[in-house]
Write a protein that holds these residues in place. Structure first.
Motif, PDB file in Angstrom:
ATOM      1  N   ARG A  90       0.918  -1.173   0.168  1.00 39.72           N
ATOM      2  CA  ARG A  90      -0.091   0.037   0.016  1.00 39.72           C
ATOM      3  C   ARG A  90       0.943   1.134  -0.063  1.00 39.72           C
ATOM      4  N   GLY A  91       1.756   1.291   0.657  1.00 40.74           N
ATOM      5  CA  GLY A  91       2.818   2.173   0.794  1.00 40.74           C
ATOM      6  C   GLY A  91       4.132   1.981   1.423  1.00 40.74           C
ATOM      7  N   LEU A  92       5.278   2.614   0.967  1.00 43.41           N
ATOM      8  CA  LEU A  92       6.619   2.207   1.242  1.00 43.41           C
ATOM      9  C   LEU A  92       7.194   3.451   2.216  1.00 43.41           C
ATOM     10  N   ILE A  93       7.679   3.168   3.359  1.00 45.87           N
ATOM     11  CA  ILE A  93       8.358   4.153   4.116  1.00 45.87           C
ATOM     12  C   ILE A  93       9.949   3.725   4.430  1.00 45.87           C
ATOM     13  N   LEU A  94      10.793   4.719   3.740  1.00 53.28           N
ATOM     14  CA  LEU A  94      12.349   4.341   3.866  1.00 53.28           C
ATOM     15  C   LEU A  94      12.840   5.236   4.747  1.00 53.28           C
ATOM     16  N   VAL A  95      13.908   4.877   5.633  1.00 64.44           N
ATOM     17  CA  VAL A  95      14.528   5.696   6.685  1.00 64.44           C
ATOM     18  C   VAL A  95      16.095   5.415   6.352  1.00 64.44           C
ATOM     19  N   SER A  96      16.819   6.410   6.097  1.00 61.78           N
ATOM     20  CA  SER A  96      18.221   6.454   6.126  1.00 61.78           C
ATOM     21  C   SER A  96      18.609   5.055   4.977  1.00 61.78           C
ATOM     22  N   SER A  97      17.955   4.936   3.918  1.00 60.05           N
ATOM     23  CA  SER A  97      18.216   3.959   3.140  1.00 60.05           C
ATOM     24  C   SER A  97      18.299   4.279   1.484  1.00 60.05           C
ATOM     25  N   SER A  98      19.092   3.554   0.773  1.00 58.57           N
ATOM     26  CA  SER A  98      19.147   3.891  -0.433  1.00 58.57           C
ATOM     27  C   SER A  98      19.229   2.338  -1.427  1.00 58.57           C
ATOM     28  N   PRO A  99      19.119   2.446  -2.603  1.00 64.31           N
ATOM     29  CA  PRO A  99      18.700   1.352  -3.189  1.00 64.31           C
ATOM     30  C   PRO A  99      20.121   0.419  -3.315  1.00 64.31           C
ATOM     31  N   GLY A 100      20.978   0.781  -2.895  1.00 65.89           N
ATOM     32  CA  GLY A 100      22.554  -0.008  -3.007  1.00 65.89           C
ATOM     33  C   GLY A 100      23.485   1.161  -3.722  1.00 65.89           C
ATOM     34  N   LEU A 101      24.817   0.408  -3.753  1.00 68.19           N
ATOM     35  CA  LEU A 101      25.847   1.216  -4.688  1.00 68.19           C
ATOM     36  C   LEU A 101      25.771   0.695  -6.006  1.00 68.19           C
ATOM     37  N   GLU A 102      25.624   1.795  -6.758  1.00 70.73           N
ATOM     38  CA  GLU A 102      25.691   1.203  -8.364  1.00 70.73           C
ATOM     39  C   GLU A 102      26.881   0.751  -8.959  1.00 70.73           C
ATOM     40  N   GLN A 103      28.156   1.433  -8.572  1.00 71.80           N
ATOM     41  CA  GLN A 103      29.452   1.067  -9.226  1.00 71.80           C
ATOM     42  C   GLN A 103      30.118  -0.138  -8.281  1.00 71.80           C
ATOM     43  N   ALA A 104      30.566  -1.007  -9.333  1.00 71.11           N
ATOM     44  CA  ALA A 104      31.069  -2.283  -8.872  1.00 71.11           C
ATOM     45  C   ALA A 104      32.213  -2.004  -7.836  1.00 71.11           C
ATOM     46  N   ASP A 105      33.222  -0.953  -8.241  1.00 70.19           N
ATOM     47  CA  ASP A 105      34.073  -0.659  -7.546  1.00 70.19           C
ATOM     48  C   ASP A 105      33.953   0.116  -5.958  1.00 70.19           C
ATOM     49  N   ILE A 106      32.791   0.687  -6.077  1.00 71.09           N
ATOM     50  CA  ILE A 106      32.467   1.310  -4.940  1.00 71.09           C
ATOM     51  C   ILE A 106      32.025   0.173  -3.934  1.00 71.09           C
ATOM     52  N   ARG A 107      31.330  -0.607  -4.594  1.00 68.48           N
ATOM     53  CA  ARG A 107      30.671  -1.706  -3.793  1.00 68.48           C
ATOM     54  C   ARG A 107      31.796  -2.640  -3.042  1.00 68.48           C
ATOM     55  N   GLU A 108      32.845  -2.708  -3.980  1.00 64.31           N
ATOM     56  CA  GLU A 108      33.955  -3.679  -3.617  1.00 64.31           C
ATOM     57  C   GLU A 108      34.476  -3.049  -2.293  1.00 64.31           C
ATOM     58  N   SER A 109      34.523  -1.676  -2.384  1.00 64.93           N
ATOM     59  CA  SER A 109      35.088  -1.006  -1.517  1.00 64.93           C
ATOM     60  C   SER A 109      34.446  -1.020   0.035  1.00 64.93           C
ATOM     61  N   ARG A 110      33.275  -1.037  -0.258  1.00 66.80           N
ATOM     62  CA  ARG A 110      32.275  -1.069   0.945  1.00 66.80           C
ATOM     63  C   ARG A 110      32.443  -2.420   1.590  1.00 66.80           C
ATOM     64  N   VAL A 111      32.512  -3.628   0.701  1.00 67.31           N
ATOM     65  CA  VAL A 111      32.455  -4.763   1.410  1.00 67.31           C
ATOM     66  C   VAL A 111      33.676  -4.976   2.141  1.00 67.31           C
ATOM     67  N   ALA A 112      34.867  -4.565   1.386  1.00 68.40           N
ATOM     68  CA  ALA A 112      36.053  -4.630   2.225  1.00 68.40           C
ATOM     69  C   ALA A 112      36.103  -3.756   3.500  1.00 68.40           C
ATOM     70  N   ALA A 113      35.570  -2.587   3.412  1.00 69.58           N
ATOM     71  CA  ALA A 113      35.522  -1.850   4.794  1.00 69.58           C
ATOM     72  C   ALA A 113      34.578  -2.671   5.525  1.00 69.58           C
ATOM     73  N   ASP A 114      33.334  -2.961   5.307  1.00 67.41           N
ATOM     74  CA  ASP A 114      32.436  -3.821   6.430  1.00 67.41           C
ATOM     75  C   ASP A 114      33.533  -4.997   6.884  1.00 67.41           C
ATOM     76  N   ASN A 115      34.053  -5.787   5.995  1.00 66.54           N
ATOM     77  CA  ASN A 115      34.793  -6.913   6.429  1.00 66.54           C
ATOM     78  C   ASN A 115      35.877  -6.546   7.336  1.00 66.54           C
ATOM     79  N   ARG A 116      36.539  -5.435   7.419  1.00 67.41           N
ATOM     80  CA  ARG A 116      37.660  -5.054   8.266  1.00 67.41           C
ATOM     81  C   ARG A 116      36.715  -4.820   9.372  1.00 67.41           C
ATOM     82  N   LEU A 117      35.652  -4.047   9.542  1.00 66.19           N
ATOM     83  CA  LEU A 117      35.139  -3.651  10.665  1.00 66.19           C
ATOM     84  C   LEU A 117      34.370  -4.768  11.433  1.00 66.19           C
ATOM     85  N   ALA A 118      34.045  -5.936  10.619  1.00 67.71           N
ATOM     86  CA  ALA A 118      33.739  -7.117  11.235  1.00 67.71           C
ATOM     87  C   ALA A 118      34.761  -7.844  11.902  1.00 67.71           C
ATOM     88  N   ASP A 119      36.019  -7.848  11.256  1.00 73.59           N
ATOM     89  CA  ASP A 119      37.031  -8.579  11.776  1.00 73.59           C
ATOM     90  C   ASP A 119      37.538  -7.778  13.304  1.00 73.59           C
TER      91      ASP A 119
END
Length: 120
Positions: free
Chosen positions: A43-72
């Motif tokens: 019926r409706g969509l409410i988005l808070v602090s969200s995005s559809p994701g990162l479009e560019q592959a290199d930026i996505r890869e960089s984000r995954v690497a940063a997330d993995n460093r944080l997880a470690d």
């Protein structure tokens, strides 16, 4: 896709044909995907602090690497250093004005998490 199918299954079990969908952060990405996959269920969509994701592959890869460093780091250092770091992010600056009791409750909730679960 699996999460969207799960949500549709839950709505079916609850006999809910249409609903409002709210998503925060990564949940907003799930909510967006659900709305795109099952538009007649939404019926409706409410988005808070969200995005559809990162479009560019290199930026996505960089984000995954940063997330993995944080997880470690979370798994190596533990929950308390992570919560100390998290609470001092600019994102949470507005929480500095909360009452001491409210800040204690929020910190307690954060510290009740599991390091491995957060890292995942």
């Amino acid at each position: 896709e699996n999460i969207c199918e799960d949500i549709a299954g839950i709505l079916h079990q609850l006999n809910i044909s249409r609903c409002f969908v709210l998503g925060y952060s990564m949940g907003g990405r799930v909510a967006t995907a659900f709305a795109a996959t099952f538009p007649k269920r939404v019926r409706g969509l409410i988005l808070v602090s969200s995005s559809p994701g990162l479009e560019q592959a290199d930026i996505r890869e960089s984000r995954v690497a940063a997330d993995n460093r944080l997880a470690d780091w979370i798994e190596e250092e533990g929950l308390v250093p992570f919560v100390d770091y998290w609470e001092n992010l600019a994102l949470f600056a507005s929480q500095k004005v909360l009452s001491p009791e409210m800040k204690r409750r929020i910190r307690s909730e954060r510290l009740s998490q599991n390091s491995h679960g957060l890292a995942m």
